[in-house]
Design a protein around this motif. Structure first.
Motif, PDB file in Angstrom:
ATOM      1  N   ARG A 130      -4.273 -25.445 -16.868  1.00  0.00           N
ATOM      2  CA  ARG A 130      -4.341 -26.747 -16.186  1.00  0.00           C
ATOM      3  C   ARG A 130      -4.326 -26.634 -14.663  1.00  0.00           C
ATOM      4  O   ARG A 130      -5.093 -27.297 -13.981  1.00  0.00           O
ATOM      5  CB  ARG A 130      -3.177 -27.632 -16.662  1.00  0.00           C
ATOM      6  CG  ARG A 130      -2.950 -28.904 -15.850  1.00  0.00           C
ATOM      7  CD  ARG A 130      -4.164 -29.824 -15.887  1.00  0.00           C
ATOM      8  NE  ARG A 130      -4.002 -31.002 -15.068  1.00  0.00           N
ATOM      9  CZ  ARG A 130      -4.299 -31.095 -13.774  1.00  0.00           C
ATOM     10  NH1 ARG A 130      -4.783 -30.063 -13.125  1.00  0.00           N
ATOM     11  NH2 ARG A 130      -4.130 -32.217 -13.119  1.00  0.00           N
ATOM     12  N   PHE A 131      -3.442 -25.802 -14.131  1.00  0.00           N
ATOM     13  CA  PHE A 131      -3.220 -25.820 -12.690  1.00  0.00           C
ATOM     14  C   PHE A 131      -3.851 -24.655 -11.933  1.00  0.00           C
ATOM     15  O   PHE A 131      -3.890 -24.674 -10.708  1.00  0.00           O
ATOM     16  CB  PHE A 131      -1.718 -25.882 -12.378  1.00  0.00           C
ATOM     17  CG  PHE A 131      -1.090 -27.153 -12.830  1.00  0.00           C
ATOM     18  CD1 PHE A 131      -1.321 -28.329 -12.131  1.00  0.00           C
ATOM     19  CD2 PHE A 131      -0.310 -27.194 -13.963  1.00  0.00           C
ATOM     20  CE1 PHE A 131      -0.755 -29.521 -12.554  1.00  0.00           C
ATOM     21  CE2 PHE A 131       0.260 -28.381 -14.391  1.00  0.00           C
ATOM     22  CZ  PHE A 131       0.041 -29.547 -13.693  1.00  0.00           C
ATOM     23  N   GLN A 132      -4.357 -23.659 -12.633  1.00  0.00           N
ATOM     24  CA  GLN A 132      -4.963 -22.530 -11.941  1.00  0.00           C
ATOM     25  C   GLN A 132      -6.410 -22.305 -12.374  1.00  0.00           C
ATOM     26  O   GLN A 132      -7.311 -22.300 -11.553  1.00  0.00           O
ATOM     27  CB  GLN A 132      -4.129 -21.264 -12.163  1.00  0.00           C
ATOM     28  CG  GLN A 132      -4.545 -20.103 -11.291  1.00  0.00           C
ATOM     29  CD  GLN A 132      -4.295 -20.366  -9.817  1.00  0.00           C
ATOM     30  OE1 GLN A 132      -3.250 -20.878  -9.444  1.00  0.00           O
ATOM     31  NE2 GLN A 132      -5.255 -20.026  -8.988  1.00  0.00           N
ATOM     32  N   ILE A 133      -6.621 -22.108 -13.657  1.00  0.00           N
ATOM     33  CA  ILE A 133      -7.940 -21.689 -14.127  1.00  0.00           C
ATOM     34  C   ILE A 133      -8.980 -22.795 -13.990  1.00  0.00           C
ATOM     35  O   ILE A 133     -10.066 -22.567 -13.442  1.00  0.00           O
ATOM     36  CB  ILE A 133      -7.861 -21.153 -15.570  1.00  0.00           C
ATOM     37  CG1 ILE A 133      -7.023 -19.866 -15.581  1.00  0.00           C
ATOM     38  CG2 ILE A 133      -9.251 -20.918 -16.135  1.00  0.00           C
ATOM     39  CD1 ILE A 133      -6.719 -19.330 -16.967  1.00  0.00           C
ATOM     40  N   ARG A 134      -8.688 -23.992 -14.479  1.00  0.00           N
ATOM     41  CA  ARG A 134      -9.678 -25.076 -14.363  1.00  0.00           C
ATOM     42  C   ARG A 134     -10.032 -25.386 -12.908  1.00  0.00           C
ATOM     43  O   ARG A 134     -11.218 -25.525 -12.587  1.00  0.00           O
ATOM     44  CB  ARG A 134      -9.191 -26.324 -15.079  1.00  0.00           C
ATOM     45  CG  ARG A 134      -9.300 -26.211 -16.580  1.00  0.00           C
ATOM     46  CD  ARG A 134      -8.961 -27.513 -17.254  1.00  0.00           C
ATOM     47  NE  ARG A 134      -8.993 -27.363 -18.696  1.00  0.00           N
ATOM     48  CZ  ARG A 134      -8.294 -28.100 -19.524  1.00  0.00           C
ATOM     49  NH1 ARG A 134      -7.514 -29.055 -19.070  1.00  0.00           N
ATOM     50  NH2 ARG A 134      -8.377 -27.895 -20.810  1.00  0.00           N
ATOM     51  N   PRO A 135      -9.040 -25.486 -12.007  1.00  0.00           N
ATOM     52  CA  PRO A 135      -9.411 -25.710 -10.597  1.00  0.00           C
ATOM     53  C   PRO A 135     -10.227 -24.556 -10.011  1.00  0.00           C
ATOM     54  O   PRO A 135     -11.150 -24.785  -9.227  1.00  0.00           O
ATOM     55  CB  PRO A 135      -8.066 -25.863  -9.887  1.00  0.00           C
ATOM     56  CG  PRO A 135      -7.120 -26.294 -10.952  1.00  0.00           C
ATOM     57  CD  PRO A 135      -7.599 -25.624 -12.208  1.00  0.00           C
ATOM     58  N   GLU A 136      -9.897 -23.324 -10.378  1.00  0.00           N
ATOM     59  CA  GLU A 136     -10.688 -22.179  -9.914  1.00  0.00           C
ATOM     60  C   GLU A 136     -12.118 -22.281 -10.416  1.00  0.00           C
ATOM     61  O   GLU A 136     -13.068 -22.058  -9.663  1.00  0.00           O
ATOM     62  CB  GLU A 136     -10.089 -20.860 -10.417  1.00  0.00           C
ATOM     63  CG  GLU A 136      -8.933 -20.355  -9.628  1.00  0.00           C
ATOM     64  CD  GLU A 136      -8.450 -19.015 -10.152  1.00  0.00           C
ATOM     65  OE1 GLU A 136      -9.096 -18.406 -11.039  1.00  0.00           O
ATOM     66  OE2 GLU A 136      -7.402 -18.572  -9.673  1.00  0.00           O
ATOM     67  N   GLU A 137     -12.264 -22.589 -11.697  1.00  0.00           N
ATOM     68  CA  GLU A 137     -13.605 -22.696 -12.264  1.00  0.00           C
ATOM     69  C   GLU A 137     -14.419 -23.773 -11.548  1.00  0.00           C
ATOM     70  O   GLU A 137     -15.607 -23.562 -11.261  1.00  0.00           O
ATOM     71  CB  GLU A 137     -13.517 -23.002 -13.762  1.00  0.00           C
ATOM     72  CG  GLU A 137     -13.033 -21.831 -14.579  1.00  0.00           C
ATOM     73  CD  GLU A 137     -12.774 -22.160 -16.030  1.00  0.00           C
ATOM     74  OE1 GLU A 137     -12.627 -21.206 -16.823  1.00  0.00           O
ATOM     75  OE2 GLU A 137     -12.703 -23.355 -16.391  1.00  0.00           O
ATOM     76  N   ALA A 138     -13.788 -24.894 -11.245  1.00  0.00           N
ATOM     77  CA  ALA A 138     -14.496 -25.967 -10.531  1.00  0.00           C
ATOM     78  C   ALA A 138     -14.922 -25.496  -9.141  1.00  0.00           C
ATOM     79  O   ALA A 138     -16.064 -25.745  -8.716  1.00  0.00           O
ATOM     80  CB  ALA A 138     -13.609 -27.204 -10.430  1.00  0.00           C
ATOM     81  N   ALA A 139     -14.029 -24.799  -8.443  1.00  0.00           N
ATOM     82  CA  ALA A 139     -14.356 -24.305  -7.094  1.00  0.00           C
ATOM     83  C   ALA A 139     -15.471 -23.262  -7.151  1.00  0.00           C
ATOM     84  O   ALA A 139     -16.390 -23.279  -6.318  1.00  0.00           O
ATOM     85  CB  ALA A 139     -13.112 -23.712  -6.435  1.00  0.00           C
ATOM     86  N   LEU A 140     -15.417 -22.375  -8.121  1.00  0.00           N
ATOM     87  CA  LEU A 140     -16.435 -21.329  -8.229  1.00  0.00           C
ATOM     88  C   LEU A 140     -17.779 -21.907  -8.671  1.00  0.00           C
ATOM     89  O   LEU A 140     -18.831 -21.464  -8.206  1.00  0.00           O
ATOM     90  CB  LEU A 140     -15.965 -20.231  -9.182  1.00  0.00           C
ATOM     91  CG  LEU A 140     -14.737 -19.450  -8.702  1.00  0.00           C
ATOM     92  CD1 LEU A 140     -14.240 -18.509  -9.783  1.00  0.00           C
ATOM     93  CD2 LEU A 140     -15.019 -18.706  -7.413  1.00  0.00           C
TER      94      LEU A 140
END
Length: 159
Positions: A130-140
């Motif tokens: 929720r707080f690390q992987i999904r935001p990273e994926e969105a940024a990448l």
């Protein structure tokens, strides 16, 4: 302030290693507080040690691949990434460092041998997604577009 805004502010703010250390400490406290929930089996310590070595190898392989490609390993700044790394360990998992941290936490919990402490492993996974992987994926995805989307289709998040 709406809850969604509060939750969004937590995204990529807590370094995953710090989360693991906090959860490992909490696991130790739970094991100490509730010794009646301790579980033991033959070879437990050796199994935990082997899993810890595997965890470290996976996480370090991720770090090494990022360094070889000259991209950031800072999990709080995914927008600073300079490459989509899809070789080496990244052919099998999109998040080897997080997988390694999770396996390391699991090794610690197995070594402690406490059922209450084991409940923290799904907490780690849920928080990371929720707080690390999904935001990273969105940024990448915003930064690299289709090459990253194609990579996400080919390789699983964890394994």
């Amino acid at each position: 302030m709406p809850l969604s805004s509060v939750l969004q502010r937590l995204e990529t703010k807590l370094p995953p290693l710090l989360l693991v250390l906090a959860l490992a400490t909490l696991a130790w406290l739970l094991a100490w507080q509730w010794p009646a929930l301790n579980l033991r089996f033959a070879g437990q310590r050796w199994f935990a040690l082997g899993l810890a070595v595997l965890a470290a190898a996976i996480a370090l392989a991720g770090v090494r691949a990022f360094r070889q490609h000259g991209t950031t390993v800072d999990p709080t700044r995914p927008e600073h990434s300079s490459a989509v790394v899809s070789s080496g360990i990244y052919r099998f998992t999109r998040n080897p460092m997080y997988l390694g941290f999770g396996l390391g936490l699991a090794a610690w919990v197995i070594g402690l041998g406490n059922a209450a402490a084991a409940l923290l492993i799904p907490v780690y996974v849920a928080y990371m997604v929720r707080f690390q992987i999904r935001p990273e994926e969105a940024a990448l995805q915003a930064k690299f577009g289709e090459p990253f989307v194609a990579y996400m289709r080919r390789v699983r998040r964890w394994l």
